[in-house]
Design a protein around this motif. Sequence first.
Motif, PDB file in Angstrom:
ATOM      1  N   THR A 158       7.806  -3.699   2.322  1.00 48.08           N
ATOM      2  CA  THR A 158       6.818  -3.794   3.385  1.00 48.08           C
ATOM      3  C   THR A 158       5.516  -3.157   2.918  1.00 48.08           C
ATOM      4  O   THR A 158       5.327  -1.945   2.994  1.00 48.08           O
ATOM      5  N   SER A 159       4.636  -3.992   2.389  1.00 45.61           N
ATOM      6  CA  SER A 159       3.344  -3.525   1.867  1.00 45.61           C
ATOM      7  C   SER A 159       2.363  -3.318   3.017  1.00 45.61           C
ATOM      8  O   SER A 159       2.482  -3.931   4.082  1.00 45.61           O
ATOM      9  N   ARG A 160       1.372  -2.476   2.784  1.00 48.38           N
ATOM     10  CA  ARG A 160       0.368  -2.227   3.815  1.00 48.38           C
ATOM     11  C   ARG A 160      -0.976  -1.906   3.176  1.00 48.38           C
ATOM     12  O   ARG A 160      -1.045  -1.258   2.138  1.00 48.38           O
ATOM     13  N   GLY A 161      -2.039  -2.385   3.815  1.00 46.65           N
ATOM     14  CA  GLY A 161      -3.371  -2.270   3.235  1.00 46.65           C
ATOM     15  C   GLY A 161      -3.899  -0.869   3.150  1.00 46.65           C
ATOM     16  O   GLY A 161      -4.665  -0.530   2.240  1.00 46.65           O
ATOM     17  N   GLY A 162      -3.515  -0.021   4.092  1.00 42.35           N
ATOM     18  CA  GLY A 162      -3.948   1.369   4.094  1.00 42.35           C
ATOM     19  C   GLY A 162      -2.771   2.298   3.918  1.00 42.35           C
ATOM     20  O   GLY A 162      -1.721   1.904   3.396  1.00 42.35           O
ATOM     21  N   SER A 163      -2.929   3.526   4.386  1.00 42.64           N
ATOM     22  CA  SER A 163      -1.833   4.489   4.339  1.00 42.64           C
ATOM     23  C   SER A 163      -1.534   4.968   5.751  1.00 42.64           C
ATOM     24  O   SER A 163      -2.453   5.248   6.531  1.00 42.64           O
ATOM     25  N   PHE A 202      13.946   0.685   2.157  1.00 44.32           N
ATOM     26  CA  PHE A 202      12.553   0.244   2.192  1.00 44.32           C
ATOM     27  C   PHE A 202      11.822   0.617   0.905  1.00 44.32           C
ATOM     28  O   PHE A 202      12.010   1.703   0.357  1.00 44.32           O
ATOM     29  N   ILE A 203      10.981  -0.299   0.451  1.00 45.75           N
ATOM     30  CA  ILE A 203      10.048  -0.049  -0.648  1.00 45.75           C
ATOM     31  C   ILE A 203       8.661  -0.311  -0.071  1.00 45.75           C
ATOM     32  O   ILE A 203       8.399  -1.403   0.456  1.00 45.75           O
ATOM     33  N   VAL A 204       7.762   0.686  -0.150  1.00 43.64           N
ATOM     34  CA  VAL A 204       6.502   0.608   0.589  1.00 43.64           C
ATOM     35  C   VAL A 204       5.282   0.795  -0.317  1.00 43.64           C
ATOM     36  O   VAL A 204       4.773   1.908  -0.472  1.00 43.64           O
TER      37      VAL A 204
END
Length: 215
Positions: A134-139, A170-172
């Motif tokens: 689950t990638s995300r643009g910010g933190s 999960f891998i983030v």
Amino acid sequence: MATLLHIDSSFNGDKSVSRAVTASFRQAWAEQHPEGTVIYRDLATDPLPHLTAEAYYPGFIPAEERTQEQQAAFALRDSLVTELETADAVLLGVPLYNYSVPSSFKAWLDHIIVVGRTAGEAPSAAGKPATIVTSRGGSYRPGTPMEGRDYNHPYLQFVLGQQLQLDVEFIVPELTLAPTTPAMASLVEQSEASAAQAHEDARARAKSLATQLVA
């Protein structure tokens, strides 16, 4: 040989970080299972229809009691659920879009959550290892201004981990927008480090699961 169910949902194609990380997992997996089977669905290029009442309610009727119309309406859901049930491991690429999952992925979830089969007292895929990128643009880490606004992780943990009782990990990769967002230029190094760690974790997870499944 082992079967992997691989789902991608990012609409960013070759620029997608979640797709790149799931690709690292899949490559490591294939090295361990060169003759294995991969069931792959790209929900961005081949989206599923939204769940309808006609497809939803037959899930509460025993298969032998459904009409032909109900059987036909339930056929796609049955196929998707069977893919989940027959897989030995699950790999999901689920980027954070507007604080939650992509609508294409939500459609997949709506189809595969069938009370009395995949959900309920004895979920049919319980215990199956699921790796969620689950990638995300910010933190959204503790202490950051956006802490608590990533609803992917808690939602997927509840639905997949508690309701379907999959064995989730999960891998983030985060800060994925840093390389293309001038205001985040100071975070590029952290973004690259996070991506590198995600790829390493994905490869390690794939190899670990391969060892467990063939043991």
